[in-house]
Scaffold this motif. Structure first.
Motif, PDB file in Angstrom:
ATOM      1  N   UNK A 259       0.818  -1.221   0.000  1.00  0.00           N
ATOM      2  CA  UNK A 259       0.000   0.000   0.000  1.00  0.00           C
ATOM      3  C   UNK A 259       0.848   1.265   0.000  1.00  0.00           C
ATOM      4  N   UNK A 260       2.175   1.100  -0.017  1.00  0.00           N
ATOM      5  CA  UNK A 260       3.110   2.233  -0.031  1.00  0.00           C
ATOM      6  C   UNK A 260       2.909   3.135   1.189  1.00  0.00           C
ATOM      7  N   UNK A 261       2.750   2.526   2.331  1.00  0.00           N
ATOM      8  CA  UNK A 261       2.609   3.259   3.583  1.00  0.00           C
ATOM      9  C   UNK A 261       3.994   3.381   4.205  1.00  0.00           C
ATOM     10  N   UNK A 262       4.349   4.607   4.613  1.00  0.00           N
ATOM     11  CA  UNK A 262       5.663   4.886   5.162  1.00  0.00           C
ATOM     12  C   UNK A 262       5.506   5.463   6.569  1.00  0.00           C
ATOM     13  N   UNK A 263       6.608   5.351   7.323  1.00  0.00           N
ATOM     14  CA  UNK A 263       6.662   5.999   8.623  1.00  0.00           C
ATOM     15  C   UNK A 263       5.983   5.242   9.735  1.00  0.00           C
ATOM     16  N   UNK A 264       5.659   3.961   9.544  1.00  0.00           N
ATOM     17  CA  UNK A 264       4.977   3.178  10.570  1.00  0.00           C
ATOM     18  C   UNK A 264       5.737   1.881  10.775  1.00  0.00           C
ATOM     19  N   UNK A 265       5.480   1.263  11.912  1.00  0.00           N
ATOM     20  CA  UNK A 265       6.043  -0.047  12.200  1.00  0.00           C
ATOM     21  C   UNK A 265       5.163  -1.139  11.603  1.00  0.00           C
ATOM     22  N   UNK A 266       5.572  -2.380  11.801  1.00  0.00           N
ATOM     23  CA  UNK A 266       4.774  -3.485  11.264  1.00  0.00           C
ATOM     24  C   UNK A 266       3.417  -3.588  11.934  1.00  0.00           C
ATOM     25  N   UNK A 267       3.273  -3.030  13.157  1.00  0.00           N
ATOM     26  CA  UNK A 267       1.987  -3.029  13.856  1.00  0.00           C
ATOM     27  C   UNK A 267       1.102  -1.863  13.451  1.00  0.00           C
ATOM     28  N   UNK A 268       1.607  -0.969  12.585  1.00  0.00           N
ATOM     29  CA  UNK A 268       0.817   0.174  12.146  1.00  0.00           C
ATOM     30  C   UNK A 268       0.985   1.418  12.997  1.00  0.00           C
ATOM     31  N   UNK A 269       1.888   1.403  13.990  1.00  0.00           N
ATOM     32  CA  UNK A 269       2.109   2.568  14.837  1.00  0.00           C
ATOM     33  C   UNK A 269       3.141   3.490  14.202  1.00  0.00           C
ATOM     34  N   UNK A 270       2.940   4.789  14.403  1.00  0.00           N
ATOM     35  CA  UNK A 270       3.887   5.762  13.880  1.00  0.00           C
ATOM     36  C   UNK A 270       5.179   5.711  14.683  1.00  0.00           C
TER      37      UNK A 270
END
Length: 1329
Positions: free
Chosen positions: A534-545
């Motif tokens: 999804x080309x999501x940046x700036x987060x960990x594998x758990x979805x936290x910033x």
């Protein structure tokens, strides 16, 4: 090509007739010598195929001879081509004995029998012959041929002037392929002399080293001792000679920029013999390195890089702490000039290769730490941004990070290989060297840690978080007491960090935070892979910033008693911090419910401002408090009541103001996050919020208000080193561009001040009696003179202060202008993001006029670099993001009245503007609004289709749909603009604008077609009338034009257009002006198109008047002599059943008309030269040139006018022309003889032959006479047959029928022997030529 020609059939014996079998086989050998590689390879393949398929012994023998002979060729690329071809032939035909081929090579390219001039070719022939045998793959199997080849190479070594080291390298290559048994039985005996003299030349040493590595069973220590007296190569006795050989190799191969093979083999042999430390210390460090020359130093560096994969861990420590390493560091520090060669990239390539191929973690860590401890006064020479760490194993990377952290806390300068340059040694006075080294080392470590996160090395989230926590802690906190809960407090710094270092670590941390903000998701889990897709940046594998994790860590530090903040927070700031964390947690609870983009935007901005609270608490508090209020109002349950309150701005407006203030910050991270937040809140943007952004771009508000943004930028001048490189570069360039303008302005103002300053100076001088009348001769006393000097100096000092104050004020205004312009460029990013993400919003219409005002204002302002960039960016946004946007507002039904008024306003501004480039943008904006109005489809909006096309496709219905367009109003608006284009002399409108308008909106063609038709005759000037014709023709070419018109309307339009074009042609006078000619040409093009349509569709059109007008135009004084107009005219006339008459072949004109042309002779050849040339041409042709009235031969133009020439006979091959005069003589013969009547042919032919001899004699007698004096005498000598030329030519021209043609054919048939090549039938008059 010379040698190939010499090796052809004349040299090679051809007893069986191979050369007579065809050229295809012989062409192979020519192509093998081609300079093009592809041609040589193709020829070699074709030769092999031919020999395999033919299987002829004679061809094979001939091919071998040709290939052997070509080995010594001198042509470029011929020798390698023949060598490769010979190798392929020997490989394909194994029945050919190699010894016989080698004998042929020696015999053909003999080094003793040949001449001295051919020794070079013979040497190359022998060398490439051995190369061919070796490349065939059969040389190793044939021991006899192998032995003879080695002996031949040994013989070729003496020809170094031509071959250099090629024979020795080939010898080494052959030996490296030979089996050990063959080497021992065949080659060892003949190579003993070369091996024994290994220390005399680098080539012999290389031969020995290769043999030792390849044949250890043969070159045993016992055999080595017999050869040169020692059982090893690397020993204390041989080191000096080895150093000399390596130095000579380094100097001879310095241009190759690579490690010589002999040096690398010597390194390997030293390792094999267990003498590496001896070789490195005495041979390299105390030998090669002492010479201090470039080639030897670079050889040492390359030895260091090449040795890394071969050494053990202890040997690596010896190398990495040695003198070569230190010398390399000095080289890296001193080679800062751009023109000097830098070895840094080469060494990084060696490191990259070593780390990528090494599986030993200890060696990887030792090498990386070794290069990290090579320091220049504490700062490592190894670049902190080096990407070689990407090859480190995760375990080695973790250990390297731990080592960096430990070195940061407790700098161990004793383990570093430190050095100082000569300049640094002189500047050591009054400097704390130890503190300076520790500070420089810590600074490098911080940058190294941040770049490890940025690198593509395989790393875990724990490692990234560990580095981030370490940087954050030492940027904003200090340890009071060790605690196990906070691992960063486990080790106290050996030297406390000062405030300046803390600020440096702060900047480094925010750079790391920018990296975390763009970091891809780490880990191998399925959830991490889904986030990466999804080309999501700036987060960990758990979805936290990542920034949220850092804020949690900061909160833990604030609540701990064992640490303290570098800048302690006040109670108010601590309350803001707590409120921020609470707001973030509340937003995280709502994240799964609704509006995720809006929640993420607020969450990211709140966290960023919370972190900035540690850096600038006072400045961040205002923004953070406003942001917290805005968050509460944005996510409150009663937003509608607050929106109704006009006294208080909405949350989106406050958010826009906050983002605008953040855009003015020097931090790149803040600006990027501000843009990303704006993109996420774009759907909530209202008109007032958008107006806040547009007010920044308003060019009319700059002079009347002081922007708060500029004040903020001015207050942050101290932070300029942290700004982007691009901003600084643009600022410097703008300063340079405006220096000349400032200087000129200062000079003008100084001139204005001169009068006031002069009057003040006069008053001072008068007060001191320095300006007097007759008493001025008296000298002043010392006290008066001192007082006068003091007053004058004070006056000049005040004047200088005033001048400097004005300069400072100008500089301040200029810098404010630069900052304001730079801020506007950043705000344009928000406009572009809004137009891209919210292209269907009605607020897009509010952006049009501000962008147009910016473009208009920038077009008329100065042309500085920053101004040009601002204009280009604005124009690109307007053109690409607005006018060419595929998506637009689909709910503009309620705004159609305003949009129509907007269209009218834009078109009127385009008409009133004087600059065509600016008018184009206004006109394009109006077309965008038309697209929006046409695209909105309210009820009953489509136009009724014509009767004959009521059943059309859905695509046609969509094209003909009017949408929300008020056709009458829009037609009136654009009719007025079109009338202005075609009737007013000065207008900014252009034809291309309306062509774009008609092509994009075909539905507007029908109501505006009558205006175009009328302007064909009603145009202000001929240029306007021609434009109307062009535009009408383009409109009629639009395919959708017929869909909006009935057949009767279409026929009436064609009829009226033809009528107007006819009336336009009636007004044509003499076509002397260029504009008149262009108008006539465009009218003809329109008529040609109209008549084509009328003929194709069988339209009932009256063409009587047009025919009469066109016939009247067929005069040179009406249309002129233009070939283009003539072609267009007859294209139109062809539709009226008129054919273009063929041009009659003209007869010779009287001599009086041709006299002026005779004076226009080209060139400056003397008359004697011309007469000689004509005499020569006459002798070749056997016919004398025709004479004119003055006795001279007639000019070419005169002779071409005699009459028509008959066509060429079929099957008659034309002879090559010998010259211009010969053609003239042939033309005379054709006109004077071949054109006679049949009854006089024999007589005239005989007279021509008799007169030809007389003419020759007369020509010789009169060759030196003058032209005018001998005119009468020469005229009397014209033959009788040629004197009748004029009457015959006139007679043939009057008949122009079949009888004359038959006579010509009979004349040609009766004299086939004397037939000459005829000229072309079509001749033009001399005056037109």
């Amino acid at each position: 090509m010379a040698e190939m020609e010499g090796t052809g059939a004349g040299v090679v014996a051809d007893p069986h007739g191979v050369l007579r079998q065809g050229r295809v086989f012989l062409d192979f050998f020519w192509d093998i010598a081609s300079p093009e590689r592809e041609v040589r390879l193709a020829a070699t393949e074709n030769l092999l195929r031919h020999l395999r398929e033919g299987r002829k012994d004679d061809e094979l023998k001939y091919a071998l001879k040709r290939l052997v002979e070509g080995l010594g060729a001198t042509r470029q690329a011929a020798r390698p081509g023949f060598s490769l071809a010979l190798a392929q032939v020997l490989q394909a035909f194994e029945e050919i004995p190699l010894c016989s081929v080698l004998e042929q090579i020696k015999e053909r390219h003999s080094l003793e029998k040949g001449k001295k001039k051919l020794v070079k070719n013979a040497a190359f022939g022998n060398f490439f012959g051995v190369m061919a045998l070796f490349q065939s793959g059969r040389l190793i199997k044939d021991q006899k041929a192998l032995l003879e080849s080695i002996q031949l190479l040994q013989q070729l070594v003496h020809h170094q002037t031509h071959l250099r080291d090629l024979p020795r390298k080939t010898l080494i290559d052959i030996i490296s392929e030979v089996p050990e048994t063959v080497f021992e039985e065949v080659l060892f005996g003949i190579l003993q002399s070369d091996l024994a003299s290994a220390f005399t030349s680098p080539d012999n040493l290389h031969l020995l080293l290769v043999g030792m590595q390849k044949f250890p069973g043969v070159l045993k220590p016992r055999n080595l001792k017999k050869l040169f007296g020692s059982s090893t190569v690397v020993n204390e006795e041989n080191i000096p000679r080895l150093v000399e050989l390596l130095q000579s190799v380094a100097k001879s191969e310095k241009k190759d920029k690579k490690l010589p093979s002999v040096a690398f083999d010597l390194l390997q042999v030293s390792l094999k013999e267990g003498a590496f430390e001896l070789f490195w210390k005495e041979g390299v460090e105390d030998g090669l390195l002492k010479e201090k020359s470039g080639p030897t130093s670079y050889m040492c560096y390359r030895l260091l890089g090449s040795a890394l994969p071969l050494l053990s861990l202890d040997q690596l420590q010896v190398v990495l702490k040695g003198k070569v390493m230190q010398h390399y560091g000095e080289h890296m520090v001193t080679t800062q000039l751009p023109e000097r060669f830098k070895f840094g990239p080469d060494m990084e390539a060696y490191l990259d290769e070593f780390l990528s191929g090494c599986d030993d973690l200890e060696k990887q860590l030792a090498v990386v730490i070794g290069f990290s401890t090579l320091t220049n006064q504490g700062s490592p020479v190894f670049p902190s941004s080096s990407k070689v760490v990407r090859h480190l194993h995760p375990v080695a990377l973790q250990k390297y990070v731990d080592w960096l952290k430990d070195m940061f806390l407790r700098p161990d300068l004793d383990c570093c290989l430190d050095f100082s340059s000569n300049r640094q040694k002189h500047n050591r006075e009054n400097v704390n060297i130890a503190h300076l080294k520790a500070t420089r080392l810590r600074k490098w470590i911080m940058h190294r840690l941040s770049t490890i996160i940025e690198s593509s090395a395989k790393k875990e989230e724990s490692l990234v978080m560990d580095i981030s926590r370490f940087c954050f802690f030492h940027a904003f906190f200090e340890t009071k007491k060790k605690t196990a809960q906070i691992c960063e407090t486990s080790v106290l710094p050996a030297e406390p960090l000062d405030g300046q270092f803390h600020s440096m670590v702060e900047n480094c941390f925010f750079g790391l935070l920018q990296t975390l903000n763009t970091l891809t998701v780490l880990g191998d889990t399925a959830k991490a892979a889904a986030l990466r897709e999804k080309h999501i940046h700036g987060v960990t594998a758990d979805g936290k910033l990542w920034i949220f994790l850092l804020v949690e860590y900061a909160n833990k530090l604030l609540s701990s008693e064992h640490v303290k903040a570098v800048k302690p927070l006040t109670k108010e700031q601590r309350d803001a911090w707590e409120r921020t964390l609470e707001s973030v947690k509340n937003l995280q609870k709502k994240e799964n419910k609704s509006d995720c983009a809006k929640i993420a935007a607020f969450q990211q901005l709140l966290l960023l401002m919370a972190v900035h609270l540690f850096k600038n608490p006072s400045e961040t508090m205002d923004v953070l408090s406003d942001l917290l209020k805005c968050t509460e109002r944005a996510f409150s349950k009663e937003p509608k009541k607050k929106k109704a309150d006009n006294a208080e701005p909405g949350w989106i407006e406050v958010m826009v103001e906050i983002l605008l203030s953040l855009l003015a910050q020097p931090s790149l991270l803040i600006r990027r996050i501000s843009r990303s937040v704006f993109v996420r809140i774009c759907p909530n943007l209202n008109k007032r919020g958008l107006q806040l952004i547009l007010d920044v771009l308003d060019p009319y508000q700059e002079q009347n208000e002081e922007s708060a943004v500029v004040v903020m930028e001015e207050s942050n001048k101290k932070m300029k080193p942290t700004q982007d490189v691009d901003e600084e570069g643009s600022e410097d360039s703008d300063e340079d561009d405006s220096e000349e303008e400032n200087d000129s302005g200062d000079e003008e103002k100084n001139e204005e001040v001169d009068d006031d300053f002069r009057s003040q100076l006069m008053n001072v001088l008068q007060a001191g009696n320095a300006l007097g009348g007759d008493d001025s001769d008296e000298e002043l006393d010392d006290e008066a003179m001192m007082a006068l000097d003091k007053n004058i100096s004070a006056l000049f000092a005040e004047q200088q202060k005033r001048i400097q104050a004005k300069k400072d004020e100008k500089d301040r205004i200029r810098k404010e202008t630069i900052l304001r312009r730079d801020f506007k460029i950043k705000v344009l990013d928000l406009i572009e993001a809004f137009l891209t993400k919210q292209s269907e919003s009605p607020l897009v219409f509010d952006v049009i006029e501000p962008l147009l005002h910016v473009i208009e204002q920038c077009m008329g302002s100065d042309s500085g670099k920053q101004e040009v960039d601002f204009l280009q960016k604005t124009a690109n946004i307007f053109r690409n993001s607005l006018c060419r946007a595929k998506q637009y507002c689909k709910k503009a039904d309620a705004l159609k009245e305003d949009l129509h008024a907007f269209v009218e306003r834009l078109v009127n501004k385009a008409c009133k503007h004087t600059d065509s480039s600016v008018a184009l943008y206004y006109f394009s904006a109006s077309l965008y609004l038309l697209k929006v109005l046409k695209g909105n489809t309210p009820d009953k909006s489509s136009t009724p289709l014509p009767e004959n096309q009521s059943e059309t496709t859905p695509q046609a219905s969509q094209l003909l749909s009017t949408g929300c367009l008020d056709m009458e109003r829009v037609t009136a608006i654009y009719r007025e603009a079109l009338t202005q284009l075609l009737t007013k002399r000065k207008t900014a409108l252009t034809t291309s604008m309306f062509y774009d308008f008609f092509s994009r909106f075909p539905i507007m063609c029908k109501p505006l077609a009558d205006t175009l038709v009328k302007c064909i005759t009603a145009g202000a000037r001929q240029h306007h009338q021609g434009q109307a014709c062009v535009l009408l023709r383009r409109v009629l070419l639009i395919p959708e034009m017929k869909l909006v018109m009935t057949k009767q309307e279409w026929e009436e339009l064609i009829r009226e257009s033809i009528s107007q074009a006819t009336e336009s042609l009636k007004m044509v006078g003499d076509c002397t002006l260029k504009a008149e000619k262009e108008k006539v040409g465009k009218t003809f093009e329109l008529l040609n198109f109209l008549l084509k349509i009328a003929a194709a569709e069988n339209l009932r059109v009256k063409l009587t008047e047009l025919d009469r007008v066109l016939v009247a135009l067929n005069w040179p004084e009406r249309i002129g002599n233009s070939a283009r107009l003539d072609s267009l005219y007859w294209n139109v006339m062809s539709w009226l059943n008129h054919t273009k008459p063929k041009k009659e072949k003209t007869t010779n004109k009287p001599v009086q008309e041709a006299e002026p042309l005779k004076r226009k002779k080209k060139g400056f050849l003397p008359e004697t030269k011309k007469r000689k040339n004509r005499k020569k041409g006459n002798q070749e042709n056997g016919v004398a040139p025709e004479a004119g009235e003055d006795g001279e031969p007639a000019a070419p133009e005169e002779q071409a006018l005699g009459g028509e020439t008959p066509k060429k006979k079929k099957g008659e091959t034309p002879k090559k022309k010998k010259g211009k005069h010969k053609n003239q003589n042939r033309g005379v013969r054709e006109n004077g003889v071949a054109m006679e009547d049949s009854g006089e042919e024999a007589v005239s032919g005989g007279d021509a032959v008799a007169d030809k001899k007389k003419k020759k004699k007369k020509k010789k007698q009169n060759m030196n006479r003058k032209r005018k004096g001998d005119a009468g005498n020469e005229a009397e000598q014209i033959p009788a047959a040629k004197k009748t030329k004029w009457s015959v030519s006139q007679e043939t021209q009057q008949k122009q029928g079949k009888a004359n043609q038959q006579k010509q054919d009979k004349a040609n048939q009766q004299k086939p022997g004397k037939a000459k090549k005829k000229r072309k039938e079509k001749k033009t008059p001399a005056l037109q030529e």
